[in-house]
Motif scaffolding. Structure first.
Motif, short mmCIF file in Angstrom:
data_model
loop_
_atom_site.label_atom_id
_atom_site.label_comp_id
_atom_site.label_asym_id
_atom_site.label_seq_id
_atom_site.Cartn_x
_atom_site.Cartn_y
_atom_site.Cartn_z
N GLN A 1 112.84 67.67 32.01
CA GLN A 1 113.10 66.46 30.62
C GLN A 1 113.26 64.74 31.23
O GLN A 1 112.58 63.66 30.88
N SER A 2 113.50 65.05 32.30
CA SER A 2 113.96 63.43 32.71
C SER A 2 112.86 63.40 33.47
O SER A 2 112.31 62.06 33.68
N ASP A 3 111.88 63.92 34.02
CA ASP A 3 110.51 63.98 34.32
C ASP A 3 109.91 62.85 33.35
O ASP A 3 109.00 62.10 33.58
N ILE A 4 109.39 63.91 32.24
CA ILE A 4 108.99 62.99 31.58
C ILE A 4 109.25 61.94 30.70
O ILE A 4 108.81 60.75 30.11
N LYS A 5 110.23 61.98 30.68
CA LYS A 5 111.12 60.28 30.58
C LYS A 5 110.56 59.25 31.79
O LYS A 5 109.94 58.17 31.78
N LYS A 6 110.38 59.54 32.99
CA LYS A 6 109.80 58.76 34.16
C LYS A 6 108.57 58.58 33.61
O LYS A 6 107.89 57.18 34.23
N LEU A 7 107.74 59.51 33.33
CA LEU A 7 106.08 59.03 33.19
C LEU A 7 106.49 58.21 31.89
O LEU A 7 105.70 57.37 32.18
N ARG A 8 107.08 58.43 30.52
CA ARG A 8 107.15 57.13 29.61
C ARG A 8 107.31 56.12 30.43
O ARG A 8 106.85 55.04 29.89
#
Length: 319
Positions: A14-21
């Motif tokens: 979930q943290s990585d998805i935030k980084k992606l965005r």
């Protein structure tokens, strides 16, 4: 303990998805593997798709065992169609089927992906046909993973047509499917028309004899040897051409230098001739001036001599 690990894993992706965005430059590979940990959920695939539209850093998207269905693939592909950096996509062991393949067709048309792995998805022959039609015009994909996706000889037939004409694919995995010897023969025949595929695996196809899989693998390996020889010959030809071009450049430089030298010499000779001509002109002018002075002196001395002679005669008469 297992629950704790799952929670940690959940927090990480979930943290990585935030980084992606956020287009975080530290995130080059979004890797999520939820084997035995449940589903990523459609909402997460939607967020990933939205993030891909704005992201210009990510190059690899790997979503393994996330239970992604056709709708989830649709969300991902909506983002991939507006993304130009992701060239590696793995959806290994998900729930997507032919409709998911239909979404992927639109991405393949853009020629951005270099590696696509759909192993253990529910693609089947229908999905293989859709992908095959797109791959006939694709010029970028190099690695295609279709391991254990449920294709039969019908799927092998369309993929054989792809093998015949592709110039980009180098590695294809069709192992653990339902291809028979008849489909294997189609693949063998296709490899005879191909110059790019150097690895084609068809091992453990339930209806194919082991010897057929070996023949397919060896035929592709033979192409690898030929490709290496062709590459060596191409490199040698390129090297020879480079030497020839360098020699031509050297000769051209020498010719130009000689021409420049000749021009300089001609200019020097012309300057000397002009100097000589000027000197000769000056001498002619000096001679003319001297002659004019001599003529002037002669003209001036004539009357004086006449007058002197007349005076002498008068004196003689007086005496």
């Amino acid at each position: 303990m297992h629950t704790l690990l799952s929670a940690v894993g959940l927090t990480t992706w979930q943290s990585d998805i935030k980084k992606l965005r956020r287009n975080d430059r530290s995130l080059r590979n979004l890797y999520i593997n939820l084997i035995r940990k449940g589903s990523i959920g459609e909402a997460a695939t939607r967020r990933i798709g939205e993030g891909l539209k704005l992201n210009s850093v990510l190059t690899s998207l790997s979503l393994l065992s996330c239970q992604i269905d056709d709708a989830g693939v649709g969300h991902l592909c909506a983002g991939l169609k507006e993304n130009i950096t992701v060239d590696y996509l793995t959806l290994y062991n998900n729930r997507c089927g032919p409709e998911g393949a239909r979404h992927l067709v639109e991405v393949l048309k853009l020629n951005t992906l270099r590696n696509l792995d759909l192993g253990l998805c529910k693609i089947g022959d229908a999905g293989a046909v859709l992908l095959g039609e797109a791959l006939k015009t694709n010029t970028a994909l190099k690695v295609l993973g279709l391991c254990n996706i449920g294709i039969t000889d019908a799927g092998a037939a369309i993929l054989s047509d792809v093998v015949k004409i592709t110039e980009s694919l180098t590695d294809i995995d069709l192992s653990y499917n339902n291809i028979s010897d008849a489909g294997g023969e189609l693949l063998l025949e296709a490899l005879g028309h191909n110059s790019s595929v150097v690895s084609l695996r068809a091992d453990v196809n339930r209806k194919m004899r082991h010897g057929m899989a070996d023949r397919i693998r060896d035929r592709a390996k033979d192409r690898s040897i030929v490709s290496n020889e062709d590459s060596s010959q191409a490199q040698s030809a390129a090297s020879n051409k480079a030497v020839e071009e360098e020699q031509m450049a050297t000769d051209a430089a020498a010719t130009k230098a000689a021409a420049d030298s000749a021009v300089e010499k001609a200019a020097a000779s012309r300057a000397k001739l002009q100097a000589s001509a000027r000197k000769a002109g000056e001498m002619v002018d000096a001679r003319k001036k001297a002659e004019q002075l001599a003529t002037t002196d002669l003209a001036a001395s004539g009357p004086a001599e006449a007058a002197a002679g007349a005076g002498a005669g008068a004196v003689g008469q007086t005496v």
